[in-house]
Design an enzyme around this catalytic site. Structure first.
Site, short mmCIF file in Angstrom:
data_model
loop_
_atom_site.label_atom_id
_atom_site.label_comp_id
_atom_site.label_asym_id
_atom_site.label_seq_id
_atom_site.Cartn_x
_atom_site.Cartn_y
_atom_site.Cartn_z
N ASP A 280 4.30 -3.19 -9.41
CA ASP A 280 5.54 -3.80 -8.94
C ASP A 280 6.58 -3.65 -10.05
OD1 ASP A 280 7.36 -5.48 -7.48
OD2 ASP A 280 6.78 -7.17 -8.73
N SER A 281 7.84 -3.96 -9.75
CA SER A 281 8.88 -3.90 -10.77
C SER A 281 8.73 -5.02 -11.81
CB SER A 281 10.25 -4.02 -10.12
OG SER A 281 10.35 -5.24 -9.44
N TYR B 134 14.06 -3.55 -9.18
CA TYR B 134 14.22 -2.30 -8.44
C TYR B 134 15.23 -2.44 -7.29
CZ TYR B 134 9.99 -0.02 -10.45
OH TYR B 134 9.07 0.57 -11.27
N GLY B 135 15.40 -3.67 -6.82
CA GLY B 135 16.13 -3.92 -5.56
C GLY B 135 17.55 -3.38 -5.51
N CYS C 209 5.40 -3.93 -3.99
CA CYS C 209 6.84 -4.14 -4.12
C CYS C 209 7.48 -3.51 -2.90
CB CYS C 209 7.31 -3.45 -5.39
SG CYS C 209 9.10 -3.24 -5.53
N ASN C 210 8.31 -4.28 -2.21
CA ASN C 210 8.91 -3.77 -0.98
C ASN C 210 9.87 -2.61 -1.25
OD1 ASN C 210 8.45 -5.64 1.64
ND2 ASN C 210 8.15 -6.80 -0.22
N GLU D 113 12.92 -16.12 -10.54
CA GLU D 113 12.60 -15.84 -11.94
C GLU D 113 13.13 -16.94 -12.87
OE1 GLU D 113 12.56 -11.82 -13.27
OE2 GLU D 113 11.12 -11.44 -11.69
N CYS E 62 10.07 -9.24 0.36
CA CYS E 62 10.11 -9.05 -1.09
C CYS E 62 8.98 -9.91 -1.64
CB CYS E 62 11.46 -9.50 -1.65
SG CYS E 62 11.48 -9.55 -3.46
N THR E 63 8.22 -9.36 -2.56
CA THR E 63 7.02 -10.08 -3.03
C THR E 63 7.36 -11.30 -3.89
OG1 THR E 63 6.82 -8.41 -4.78
CG2 THR E 63 5.43 -8.14 -2.83
N HIS E 64 8.63 -11.49 -4.23
CA HIS E 64 9.03 -12.72 -4.93
C HIS E 64 9.17 -13.89 -3.95
CE1 HIS E 64 10.25 -10.30 -8.39
NE2 HIS E 64 10.44 -11.39 -9.07
#
Lengths: 281, 281
Positions: free
Chosen positions: B25-26, B57-58, B88-89, B166, B198-200
């Protein structure tokens, strides 16, 4: 800074006066500095590099930011710039000393000019600093300010300010609440001066002014940095002197179209002709 | 996907079953996927790579994200992984097809499993997608969902969600207002399913649930992706079968200490022994 310049082997024959100034930042923010330089020195040609493939710098480590900064300055040196401006607080905090040692032209960061402006403005010598995680943790502002004049310096990292500005939410209720939350603790310290320690933050000026009240002066290092550039070029006899030959060029490491679009919010003129450069890193 | 696996030259002798799975992932977000894989497949060894030198990355371009993804997967391949998960999407949207073509092991992204889960859950076939700018602009979800079943898909980019998570502001008034602002328009479309693209975003689940109401089901692709990994390994006879030999390893391209600290919010276990890898880029 001035002593360092004296000791450099600077080739200041007449052919060099109309060489461009190189300016770099992690993304759009440094355009506020470029804008101030363009206003103060309208005859100068300016080359801007926005490291949009690696943005943001604020959450990255010192070594990583130094690596990116070295690569960008070597690109700018190929364009025969006569002076480099690190138009980013995080890169100024981490990479200024390294670049000043390794390059044979003057390198100017935003932290020293910003600190000097803050000391000149503050009466009670209680100064607040807001910036990215990297800038705040580096303690560069407290260090620089106290070299000039003994002061109490209170710092606050504001990691959401950059994404807020990039999203275009510079004003409004949400931005207001976030500004309130971040500033609460340093405003309690009776500061009379607040340094906008990130080149994105001038776009939040309205909301910041509303929240700090009339008794706190905001310091945007863009103007102070432009003045420092002027003084330095004057001192080494490299101020541009030919009218009508100046140019503004823009390079990025990713997304030139987006830069062109959003960049105009940060710069005083419409931005066009942005070129993408493939970085090694 | 399944056909593609059939056509690959996969060496599935017994020595390979206990090789690790590579996940990247990023930054931290993919740890929610790693966590789900670890729960579904407790015997598997897992190697995670968080590209913290280039996060996020988004907002970056397709070519840049592909460049980073290739470099990471070549690192994972050196660790002799038997399967790679793009956790990561944005990287799934941009790099999945390229990696599936160039690597001789199965590569699984999060968009296909997430889309399938959404189609299975939605009754009125009105599905909302929230994600980063990159994921939304790629139109990968509408494309993937409509390959499975004709549906109305409504998308919304939410660039502030990643920095909010974050910063650790997963709940509270500010987060609530930002969620309301972003979701307003897609909630007006009578969707009954919302994909956390989004994995967040699973870390915002509480605030999201509160705002979408009881009639909208949230789809977190982590579980669906873990199931896809299980099915794929089973099909090619590469499920790990030795108890007590599994390991979890973590690599990042910057700031290993910060990853160790913040990462634990995203992962179900305490994270330790994070190593920094110097990337070419």
């Amino acid at each position: 800074m001035q002593e360092k310049i004296k000791n450099k082997k600077i080739n200041n024959n007449n052919n060099n006066t109309n060489k461009p100034i190189g300016i770099f930042d992690s993304g759009f923010g440094g355009l506020t500095v470029m804008s101030a330089i363009n206003k103060a020195l309208p005859l100068e040609s300016l080359i801007y590099f926005g490291d949009t493939a690696h943005v943001p710098y604020g959450s990255k480590s010192k070594n990583t930011v130094i690596k990116y900064s070295k690569e960008i300055t070597s690109f700018l040196m190929k364009h025969r710039v006569k002076l480099i401006v690190i138009a980013c607080n995080t890169a100024s905090a981490f990479a200024l000393a390294v670049l000043q040692k390794t390059l044979n032209i003057p390198v100017i960061g935003v932290i020293e000019p910003g600190s000097r402006a803050a000391v000149n403005v503050s009466k009670n010598k209680k100064i607040g600093i807001i910036g990215t995680e990297g800038t705040i943790n580096s303690k560069s502002y407290p260090h620089e300010i106290n070299k000039i004049s003994k002061s109490k310096v209170y710092q606050q990292a504001c990691p959401l300010f950059v994404p807020l500005v990039e999203e275009g939410w510079s004003v409004g209720e949400i931005t207001d609440s976030i500004v309130k939350k971040y500033l609460k603790s340093i405003l309690n310290k009776q500061i009379d001066t607040l340094v906008l320690g990130c080149t994105h933050y001038p776009l939040l000026r309205k909301t910041l002014e509303k929240n700090v009240g009339e008794n706190v002066k905001l310091i945007d290092s863009a103007k102070a940095t432009a003045q420092e550039v002027k003084n330095t070029l004057k001192k080494i006899h490299l101020l541009a002197d030919v009218k009508g030959e100046q140019f503004l060029k823009f390079y990025v490491s990713d997304n030139p179209d987006k830069f062109q679009e959003i960049g105009s919010r940060f710069f005083s003129k419409k931005i066009s002709g942005v070129k993408k450069i493939e970085m090694i890193s």
